[in-house]
Design an enzyme around this catalytic site. Sequence first.
Site, short mmCIF file in Angstrom:
data_model
loop_
_atom_site.label_atom_id
_atom_site.label_comp_id
_atom_site.label_asym_id
_atom_site.label_seq_id
_atom_site.Cartn_x
_atom_site.Cartn_y
_atom_site.Cartn_z
CG ASP A 17 10.95 34.31 17.94
OD1 ASP A 17 12.06 33.33 17.80
OD2 ASP A 17 11.20 34.83 19.09
CG ASP A 19 11.07 29.32 22.27
OD1 ASP A 19 10.43 28.87 22.93
OD2 ASP A 19 11.58 28.87 21.29
CB THR A 117 11.76 28.95 16.07
OG1 THR A 117 12.21 28.80 17.40
CG2 THR A 117 11.65 27.52 15.26
CB SER A 118 16.78 30.46 17.47
OG SER A 118 17.06 31.52 17.02
CE LYS A 150 15.11 34.13 14.46
NZ LYS A 150 13.90 34.06 15.47
CG ASP A 175 11.28 37.47 22.13
OD1 ASP A 175 11.72 37.08 23.41
OD2 ASP A 175 11.51 36.80 21.12
#
Length: 221
Positions: A17, A19, A117-118, A150, A175
Amino acid sequence: MEDARRLLHGKKAALFDMDGTLVDSMWIWRQIDIDFLGQRGLPMPDTLQASIEGMSFSETARYFKETFRLPESEEEIKAVWNEMAREKYCTKVPLKPGAKAFLQELKKRGFLTAICTSNSRELIDMAIKARGIGGEIDYVVTACEVNAGKPAPDIYLHAAQVLGVAFEECIVFEDIPAGLLAGKRAGMTVCAVEDAYSAYCMEEKRRLADFVIRDFRELLQ
């Protein structure tokens, strides 16, 4: 829980991931949400961050449009967010401690690497370039490019397929609980990375994760 230094045994790919995991950036988004809604005369609900956790950039824009009945299109909302975050991602988003050295060590050991990543493609590309880690990353995919964000496993399954590795040969670094759950649902080993933003749910992260690290320096010892 096993010694975190053993987490790479039997693995061929490391999926990250971005961020809150590779970069310290989660603080940016809370303020952007406050400012974005404030500019439209709307207060930020206390439950907002929990409601959108793990959503793709597009899913989040759709949630904002529907929840707050915004007149802007989803694309216009995303464009505003990109503009609000652009300068910060170029100059104010540092790598997590040990992140670059760990990525370099993975490449030395022949690992394949991906960022899953989102966030938006624009901001992630900026952050990768600004932090000088492009040479350590083999593939980047955003949740907007798969069917669901996610905690659905789509983004991690997709990355493994592109890299040509079996799901069980992947280690996922995340995270937040939604990301950890996405990795578990993909049949992968997952490692929780501590982050101040998600400290409130540390017990849930420990429950979901196979490993937990404070930061990547632990894996360089």
